[in-house]
Every structure is written in C-alpha cells, then in structure tokens.
Design a protein around this motif. Structure first.
Motif, PDB file in Angstrom:
ATOM      1  N   GLN A  11       0.607  -1.461  -0.060  1.00  0.00           N
ATOM      2  CA  GLN A  11       0.200  -0.052   0.001  1.00  0.00           C
ATOM      3  C   GLN A  11       0.588   1.296   0.151  1.00  0.00           C
ATOM      4  N   ALA A  12       0.647   2.046  -1.153  1.00  0.00           N
ATOM      5  CA  ALA A  12       1.323   3.072  -0.888  1.00  0.00           C
ATOM      6  C   ALA A  12       1.166   4.381   0.176  1.00  0.00           C
ATOM      7  N   ASP A  13       0.135   4.078   1.150  1.00  0.00           N
ATOM      8  CA  ASP A  13      -0.145   4.881   2.460  1.00  0.00           C
ATOM      9  C   ASP A  13      -0.063   4.483   3.464  1.00  0.00           C
ATOM     10  N   VAL A  14       0.980   3.239   3.436  1.00  0.00           N
ATOM     11  CA  VAL A  14       2.491   2.445   4.195  1.00  0.00           C
ATOM     12  C   VAL A  14       3.441   2.723   4.670  1.00  0.00           C
ATOM     13  N   ASP A  15       4.045   3.084   5.004  1.00  0.00           N
ATOM     14  CA  ASP A  15       5.545   3.857   5.186  1.00  0.00           C
ATOM     15  C   ASP A  15       6.515   2.492   5.685  1.00  0.00           C
ATOM     16  N   THR A  34       9.274 -16.314  14.312  1.00  0.00           N
ATOM     17  CA  THR A  34       8.167 -15.226  13.409  1.00  0.00           C
ATOM     18  C   THR A  34       8.554 -14.523  12.830  1.00  0.00           C
ATOM     19  N   ALA A  35      10.106 -13.356  13.148  1.00  0.00           N
ATOM     20  CA  ALA A  35      10.718 -12.882  12.469  1.00  0.00           C
ATOM     21  C   ALA A  35      11.546 -13.205  11.191  1.00  0.00           C
ATOM     22  N   TYR A  36      11.900 -14.202  11.307  1.00  0.00           N
ATOM     23  CA  TYR A  36      12.824 -14.791  10.529  1.00  0.00           C
ATOM     24  C   TYR A  36      11.512 -15.369   9.099  1.00  0.00           C
ATOM     25  N   PHE A  37      10.506 -16.120   9.172  1.00  0.00           N
ATOM     26  CA  PHE A  37       9.557 -16.290   9.138  1.00  0.00           C
ATOM     27  C   PHE A  37       9.598 -14.759   8.110  1.00  0.00           C
ATOM     28  N   LEU A  38       9.192 -14.081   8.884  1.00  0.00           N
ATOM     29  CA  LEU A  38       8.808 -12.551   7.571  1.00  0.00           C
ATOM     30  C   LEU A  38      10.150 -12.124   7.185  1.00  0.00           C
ATOM     31  N   ASN A  39      11.211 -12.123   7.468  1.00  0.00           N
ATOM     32  CA  ASN A  39      12.540 -12.281   6.737  1.00  0.00           C
ATOM     33  C   ASN A  39      12.753 -12.659   5.660  1.00  0.00           C
ATOM     34  N   LEU A  40      12.293 -14.073   5.708  1.00  0.00           N
ATOM     35  CA  LEU A  40      12.749 -14.902   4.610  1.00  0.00           C
ATOM     36  C   LEU A  40      11.260 -14.757   3.021  1.00  0.00           C
ATOM     37  N   THR A  41      10.197 -13.817   3.417  1.00  0.00           N
ATOM     38  CA  THR A  41       9.230 -14.455   2.500  1.00  0.00           C
ATOM     39  C   THR A  41       8.241 -13.470   2.683  1.00  0.00           C
ATOM     40  N   VAL A  42       8.324 -11.860   2.824  1.00  0.00           N
ATOM     41  CA  VAL A  42       8.058 -10.568   2.254  1.00  0.00           C
ATOM     42  C   VAL A  42       8.932 -10.024   2.182  1.00  0.00           C
ATOM     43  N   HIS A  43       8.074  -9.321   1.011  1.00  0.00           N
ATOM     44  CA  HIS A  43       9.363  -8.599  -0.634  1.00  0.00           C
ATOM     45  C   HIS A  43       8.308  -7.073  -0.769  1.00  0.00           C
ATOM     46  N   THR A  44       9.832  -6.496   0.453  1.00  0.00           N
ATOM     47  CA  THR A  44       9.289  -5.359   0.507  1.00  0.00           C
ATOM     48  C   THR A  44      10.608  -4.485   1.026  1.00  0.00           C
ATOM     49  N   ALA A  45      11.187  -3.546   0.250  1.00  0.00           N
ATOM     50  CA  ALA A  45      12.091  -2.718   1.893  1.00  0.00           C
ATOM     51  C   ALA A  45      11.735  -2.123   2.043  1.00  0.00           C
ATOM     52  N   HIS A 104      17.376 -11.589   2.249  1.00  0.00           N
ATOM     53  CA  HIS A 104      16.130 -11.067   3.085  1.00  0.00           C
ATOM     54  C   HIS A 104      15.257 -10.195   2.230  1.00  0.00           C
ATOM     55  N   THR A 105      13.908 -10.684   2.052  1.00  0.00           N
ATOM     56  CA  THR A 105      12.951  -9.511   2.315  1.00  0.00           C
ATOM     57  C   THR A 105      12.604  -9.739   0.479  1.00  0.00           C
ATOM     58  N   MET A 106      13.942  -8.655  -0.250  1.00  0.00           N
ATOM     59  CA  MET A 106      13.933  -8.007  -1.364  1.00  0.00           C
ATOM     60  C   MET A 106      14.595  -9.254  -2.293  1.00  0.00           C
ATOM     61  N   GLN A 107      15.168  -9.471  -1.718  1.00  0.00           N
ATOM     62  CA  GLN A 107      16.290 -10.147  -2.580  1.00  0.00           C
ATOM     63  C   GLN A 107      15.653 -11.832  -2.220  1.00  0.00           C
ATOM     64  N   SER A 108      15.350 -12.243  -1.670  1.00  0.00           N
ATOM     65  CA  SER A 108      14.546 -13.601  -1.220  1.00  0.00           C
ATOM     66  C   SER A 108      13.931 -14.072  -2.044  1.00  0.00           C
ATOM     67  N   ASP A 140      16.154   5.552   7.173  1.00  0.00           N
ATOM     68  CA  ASP A 140      17.802   4.450   7.681  1.00  0.00           C
ATOM     69  C   ASP A 140      17.187   3.470   7.468  1.00  0.00           C
ATOM     70  N   ALA A 141      16.115   2.739   7.871  1.00  0.00           N
ATOM     71  CA  ALA A 141      15.254   0.920   8.081  1.00  0.00           C
ATOM     72  C   ALA A 141      15.165   0.479   7.651  1.00  0.00           C
ATOM     73  N   SER A 142      15.149   0.672   6.074  1.00  0.00           N
ATOM     74  CA  SER A 142      14.390   0.535   4.902  1.00  0.00           C
ATOM     75  C   SER A 142      15.692  -0.635   4.202  1.00  0.00           C
ATOM     76  N   GLY A 143      15.545  -1.165   3.567  1.00  0.00           N
ATOM     77  CA  GLY A 143      15.400  -2.677   3.438  1.00  0.00           C
ATOM     78  C   GLY A 143      17.090  -3.031   3.610  1.00  0.00           C
ATOM     79  N   LYS A 144      17.197  -3.578   4.993  1.00  0.00           N
ATOM     80  CA  LYS A 144      17.880  -3.946   6.189  1.00  0.00           C
ATOM     81  C   LYS A 144      17.048  -5.293   6.717  1.00  0.00           C
ATOM     82  N   GLY A 145      15.696  -6.075   5.691  1.00  0.00           N
ATOM     83  CA  GLY A 145      15.394  -6.300   6.193  1.00  0.00           C
ATOM     84  C   GLY A 145      14.562  -6.741   7.431  1.00  0.00           C
ATOM     85  N   VAL A 146      13.655  -7.797   8.288  1.00  0.00           N
ATOM     86  CA  VAL A 146      12.476  -7.835   9.152  1.00  0.00           C
ATOM     87  C   VAL A 146      13.975  -7.424   9.889  1.00  0.00           C
ATOM     88  N   LEU A 147      13.533  -6.588  11.219  1.00  0.00           N
ATOM     89  CA  LEU A 147      14.161  -6.390  12.893  1.00  0.00           C
ATOM     90  C   LEU A 147      13.394  -6.168  13.371  1.00  0.00           C
TER      91      LEU A 147
END
Length: 356
Positions: free
Chosen positions: A108-112, A126-137, A227-231, A171-178
């Motif tokens: 969603q464009a309205d979610v940062d 759960t954090a690792y599962f999201l890190n592996l499977t959600v494609h977003t920066a 992670h995430t976008m590279q997964s 600054d947190a963008s593209g660093k995977g699930v934190l």
C-alpha cells in the motif's frame, strides 16, 4: 475599538496559520501500521510486583497505542488486532496469516512501515519467517516485552516507541525484518531469546545492527544474508508449509526418539550438542529416515553461538544430510519449511542454508 478589532483579527489569523501548520506537519509524518498478535507486551499482572507472573494477550492494540501519546509526534499510527494469543501457541497457519497481511500492507502506498507486536517465546521464529517471505524494502519491525505493562519497570512502552521510530525511519529501509528490544536494533535473522526473566533477553552472536537512543537510530552494521527483496521465497505464493519437526540431542538420547518424531515428516532438524553432534546409536535411525525421504538437518542446541560445520562430526556428504550453518534449531525449522516449498534436492537445500 479599531485596534481591538485588529488584534482579534491578527490572533484569529495566527490561530488559522498554526492549525494549518499542525495539519501539514501531521500530513508529513510517516504512516505506520501496528499489527498486534498478543504476548507479554499485551499482558497484565495481578499487581505491579508481578513481572514474571501474569496473563499474556489481554490488552487490545488500541489501548497500547492510546497509552503512548508520544507516538503521535513520530508517525501517523493505526493498529490492527490480527491475533490475541501467547506466542508459544503460534502455529504455521498463524505465520501464514500474519505474513500475508504484512505483505498486503507493504504494497500500500499509504503505508511507510509496519510494526508487529508479538510474544517473546517465538518472536525470533516469526521475525525470521517474515524476513524470508515478505518482499518489501519498507521497514518491518517485530517487538515484544519481557514484562507486562502493569509491572514496575515495564519495558513494553519504550520497546514499542522504539519500534515505531525505527519503522518510521528511512534509514531502516532495505535492512530486512528487524527486532527492537532493550534499546537495541537486532536482525530478525540473527536474534534469539537467550534468557527469560531479564529485559535484555534478546541477543545475537553477531551483535546488534544498531541502537535507539531517545527515538533516534544509530546503525553500526547491516545484514549480508539474503532477505525480503532478495529472497527467492514469496509469501504471496505460499499456501501451506511442509511438516518439519525438531528432535533434541542429549546424553543417553534413545534412537527411538528420532524414529517417532521424524516419521512421515518432510524434514527433521537434529538439535545436536556442540557442532550438531549425533550420538552413535542415533545415526542409523537418521539414516533410515533419510532413505525414507525425510531430509535430515544438523543444527546445534548451543544457546548463544551454535555453528555447524559440514562434514565435521558426521559425514554429511555420505549420508546426504544438510547442516544448519549458524541457525539455531527453531530457526532451522523455519528455513527448512520455507525452502521445502521450492525444492527437495539436498544440494539446493544446503545452498539455501548457506545463503539465508
């Protein structure tokens, strides 16, 4: 009289300008969604002295947000109650439901940024599962607390404040699930719960990615594993997860344990001593399971620094086994489930364990 009218007009104009400036400032704030799943951060004890004895998953997300008015200066925040459970009761279906919702919001464009409140018992999984499977920066931050909000020195409010700050930060963008706990920013891949009664419970053998001080993030390293976008895994394409279980190694462990737990599973994670060591009497049982099509993954039960070397302790090439690299047994199970949605080839599985 003219002067009085003029002063009132100036005051009204100033009020309008101030209101417009406030509205513009609020408009400019990042939009952060808090997905609540329960846990201690939503828990309540009988008295302020109860920091370890309490009922988890009692406080709804709207009350958590209302209790932190400081969030309104950080982001435009809204909450959704996805589950209201203690995290030891999390299931594969819960993982899928949560990850699909995170993925949908991230599009969603309205979610940062997205924050997930979670019980600490299985937060790392759960954090690792999201890190592996959600494609977003976009930043995804998982947060919990070690004490309920009713306790003296409760840590949940500050942890949540920190999580929203990180999720709202470019600054947190593209660093995977934190994961934000105890003023630290941890990688969702690396972090694990190391102790159950201290606020500094979450640790990584490789150290935190950064710190949060008074709402400001300070970064010291970045994750290098995929992670995430590279997964190569995408939650939008996963509907079910294969059955993967864990068998715990210890002195005098019977071979029958492996036979009983591993039978009929897609994979069995061996939580071995030291370097994923396997008792001599258990080796034939694991070999039999592998011949029946069950993938065998050697991990280490070492609490704060397991690291399993291939073909050390056991001839993995000969037995067609996989090693979990530096992943603890519970995270090895998560990666095995996700990987097995793509391949059953042992060499491919080993590649995935090296890369993720």
């Amino acid at each position: 009289m003219y002067l009085s009218y003029r002063l009132r007009a100036l005051a009204a104009g100033a009020a309008l300008m101030a209101g417009a400036a406030l509205a513009q400032a609020q408009q400019a704030l990042p939009n952060v969604v808090i997905l609540a799943t329960g846990g201690t951060i939503a828990g309540a004890g009988a008295s302020a002295a109860n920091s370890a004895t309490y009922a988890a998953a009692k406080v709804p997300v709207d009350k958590l947000i209302a209790g932190l008015p400081e969030l309104s200066k950080v982001a435009t925040v809204r909450g959704e109650q996805v589950f209201q459970i203690a995290s030891e009761s999390f299931t594969n279906d819960n993982l899928l439901t949560l990850a699909k919702r995170v993925s949908a919001l991230a599009k969603q464009a309205d979610v940062d940024g997205i924050v997930v409140t979670h019980g600490t018992d299985t937060l790392e999984e759960t954090a690792y599962f999201l890190n592996l499977t959600v494609h977003t920066a976009k930043p995804i931050v998982v947060v919990g607390s070690m004490r309920p909000g009713t306790a003296l020195s409760a840590d949940g409010a500050l942890n949540l404040y920190d999580a929203v700050n990180v999720a709202a930060s470019k600054d947190a963008s593209g660093k995977g699930v934190l994961v934000t706990m105890n003023d630290e920013i941890q990688s969702g891949r690396d972090v694990a719960k190391a102790i159950n009664i201290k606020t500094e419970a979450f640790k990584s053998q490789w150290g935190p990615l950064g710190m949060i001080v008074e709402g400001k993030s300070y970064w010291f390293r970045a994750p290098v594993k995929k992670h995430t976008m590279q997964s190569e895994f995408d939650i939008d394409q996963i509907t079910t997860l294969p059955a993967v279980d864990i068998a715990y190694g210890y002195g005098n462990v019977p071979a029958a344990q492996y036979e009983a737990i591993g039978k009929g599973k897609a994979a069995l994670v061996h939580a071995g001593t030291g370097n994923g060591s396997v008792a001599d009497r258990a080796v034939p049982a694991l070999q039999k399971l592998r011949s029946d099509g069950v993938q065998i993954i050697r991990s280490s039960r070492v609490n704060t620094g397991g690291f399993v070397l291939r073909n050390a302790e056991q001839p993995d090439d000969k037995y067609d086994w996989v090693v979990a690299h530096d992943l603890n047994p519970q995270k090895a199970r998560i990666l095995a489930m996700v990987a097995l949605t793509k391949t059953r080839d042992t060499k491919e599985l080993q590649r995935i364990f090296w890369e993720y």
